[in-house]
Design an enzyme around this catalytic site. Structure first.
Site, PDB file in Angstrom:
ATOM      1  NE  ARG A 106      46.478  31.457  55.078  1.00  0.00           N
ATOM      2  CZ  ARG A 106      45.403  31.867  54.403  1.00  0.00           C
ATOM      3  NH1 ARG A 106      44.647  32.839  54.884  1.00  0.00           N
ATOM      4  NH2 ARG A 106      45.081  31.315  53.257  1.00  0.00           N
ATOM      5  CG  HIS A 133      47.735  30.834  48.496  1.00  0.00           C
ATOM      6  ND1 HIS A 133      47.549  29.724  49.298  1.00  0.00           N
ATOM      7  CD2 HIS A 133      46.608  31.582  48.644  1.00  0.00           C
ATOM      8  CE1 HIS A 133      46.363  29.812  49.885  1.00  0.00           C
ATOM      9  NE2 HIS A 133      45.764  30.924  49.496  1.00  0.00           N
ATOM     10  CD  GLN A 136      43.139  30.481  45.875  1.00  0.00           C
ATOM     11  OE1 GLN A 136      42.919  30.571  47.062  1.00  0.00           O
ATOM     12  NE2 GLN A 136      42.166  30.303  44.988  1.00  0.00           N
ATOM     13  CG  ASP A 227      44.887  38.517  45.680  1.00  0.00           C
ATOM     14  OD1 ASP A 227      43.914  38.657  46.456  1.00  0.00           O
ATOM     15  OD2 ASP A 227      45.985  38.070  46.060  1.00  0.00           O
ATOM     16  CB  CYS A 266      42.660  33.828  45.591  1.00  0.00           C
ATOM     17  SG  CYS A 266      43.171  35.487  46.084  1.00  0.00           S
ATOM     18  NE  ARG A 294      42.778  26.663  48.734  1.00  0.00           N
ATOM     19  CZ  ARG A 294      43.106  27.563  49.671  1.00  0.00           C
ATOM     20  NH1 ARG A 294      42.660  28.796  49.591  1.00  0.00           N
ATOM     21  NH2 ARG A 294      43.909  27.227  50.660  1.00  0.00           N
TER      22      ARG A 294
HETATM   23  N1   CP Z   1      41.893  32.273  49.250  1.00  0.00           N
HETATM   24  C1   CP Z   1      42.236  32.067  50.528  1.00  0.00           C
HETATM   25  O1   CP Z   1      43.305  31.544  50.846  1.00  0.00           O
HETATM   26  O2   CP Z   1      41.298  32.480  51.421  1.00  0.00           O
HETATM   27  P1   CP Z   1      41.444  32.520  53.011  1.00  0.00           P
HETATM   28  O3   CP Z   1      42.445  33.629  53.316  1.00  0.00           O
HETATM   29  O4   CP Z   1      40.086  32.848  53.500  1.00  0.00           O
HETATM   30  O5   CP Z   1      41.944  31.215  53.483  1.00  0.00           O
HETATM   31  N1  NVA Z   2      47.446  37.942  48.310  1.00  0.00           N
HETATM   32  C1  NVA Z   2      46.507  37.672  49.371  1.00  0.00           C
HETATM   33  C2  NVA Z   2      45.859  36.347  49.180  1.00  0.00           C
HETATM   34  C3  NVA Z   2      44.807  36.010  50.181  1.00  0.00           C
HETATM   35  C4  NVA Z   2      44.197  34.662  49.969  1.00  0.00           C
HETATM   36  C5  NVA Z   2      47.219  37.726  50.715  1.00  0.00           C
HETATM   37  O1  NVA Z   2      48.337  37.225  50.835  1.00  0.00           O
HETATM   38  O2  NVA Z   2      46.665  38.314  51.641  1.00  0.00           O
END
Ligand code: CP
Ligand code: NVA
Length: 322
Positions: A106, A133, A136, A227, A266, A294
């Site tokens: 990440r 992502h 997701q 989101d 998400c 997930r």
């Molecule tokens: N949806 C998602 O990726 O959540 P987290 O940021 O908690 O991993």
């Molecule tokens: N768009 C959001 C998604 C989090 C799961 C981010 O990147 O923070």
């Protein structure tokens, strides 16, 4: 050469199979099926999970999923390793490849997960970047299939043109669903991703509809997705929020949707901002199914990328390879 998952269109033809595998594996797991419970393609394998940003769902779903596949998750937080401070991404990838069977990452910049994958000798899975992502989207389309089966539906996005939308639109059109997205002017999705999604849609018969009007996107939609307005790393951009006036998903907006609508997010959600409590807690909200999925979707992806033969053997056992 290892296979990587950096964006959901890396899976292309296998995507539907990955979801069918995850749905059936989840169902059989709940029955206590011994073959499924003893499926250990990650036996003696450590999977490194690197996080430059916080996470609840991704971290826990990967840790539990890896454990259930017989592997050992090794979570590495931002300050645990030299990456980014005194060691290059390429050198980090080469070192980690000597110990690990796969890496999840990440990161802020999508270029970083791309660079890690280029140098790694093991599969790399994007666990969220500023551009994509994919895990997701896999969980989300799995949830859509659990509700609507093989029907083609209209998926409406209301919100920012961000990483989650990018993979949702790619994944949606890959399966032949129409995807209508409403973003404020100036916050449209990335042009390269839209081009990729349009090219896929042309082959699957799906429609991709872009608008700045939430009502237009939601009208007749079966799935309504939003989101947060400010993604991780954008928290300081408070002026941006003004552009999202009228982009809240509430019961008024949902009155334009198909009566059998499902609400998706998400998570994490900012209740009272992009979505109301009434919608989040509605019986047609499937946000927590998405969160659970997930893990199942990632288990299918991990098994496929790390040990395709084992993934196929399980698919055959589950009756998916007729
Ligand atoms: N949806 C998602 O990726 O959540 P987290 O940021 O908690 O991993
Ligand atoms: N768009 C959001 C998604 C989090 C799961 C981010 O990147 O923070």
């Amino acid at each position: 050469m290892p296979r990587h998952l950096l964006a959901i269109d890396d899976l292309q033809d296998e995507f539907a199979g990955v979801l069918d595998w995850a749905i059936e594996f989840k169902r059989l797991w709940s029955t206590g099926d011994e073959v499924v419970r003893n499926f250990m393609p990650l036996d003696l394998t450590t999977v490194g999970c690197i996080y430059e940003k916080p996470s609840t769902r991704t971290r826990v779903s990967f840790e539990v999923g890896i454990d259930r596949l017989g592997g050992n998750p090794l979570t590495l937080l931002k300050n645990d390793i030299q990456l980014g401070s005194s060691e290059s991404i390429g050198d980090t990838a080469k070192v980690l490849s000597r110990f690990l069977g796969a890496i999840t990452y990440r990161c802020f910049s999508h270029d970083d997960v791309t660079a890690l994958a280029e140098a790694a000798e093991v599969p790399v899975i994007n666990a969220l970047s500023d551009r994509h992502h994919p895990c997701q989207a896999a969980a989300d389309l799995m949830a859509v299939k659990e509700v609507f089966g093989d029907d083609k539906v209209r998926i409406a996005w209301v919100g920012d043109g961000n990483n989650v939308l990018h993979d949702l639109m790619l994944a949606g059109v890959m399966l032949g669903h129409d995807v209508a997205y409403a973003t404020p002017s100036g916050y449209e999705p990335n042009a390269d991703v839209v081009e990729r999604a349009s090219a896929i849609a042309a082959t699957t018969g799906a429609r991709l509809i872009a608008t700045n009007d939430p009502v237009e996107a939601v009208t007749g939609a079966h799935v309504i997705y939003t989101d947060i307005f400010l993604s991780m790393g954008e928290e300081h951009m408070t002026d941006k929020v003004q552009a999202f006036d009228g982009f809240q998903v509430n019961m008024d907006l949902l009155s334009h949707a198909d009566p059998e609508w499902r609400f998706m997010h998400c998570l994490p959600a900012h209740r009272g901002e992009e979505v109301t409590d009434e919608v989040m807690d509605h019986e047609q909200s499937i946000v927590f199914d998405q969160a659970e999925n997930r893990m199942w979707a990632q288990m299918s992806i991990l098994a496929l990328l790390v040990d395709e033969g084992a993934w196929e053997a399980m698919a055959e056992f589950m009756g998916l390879l007729t």
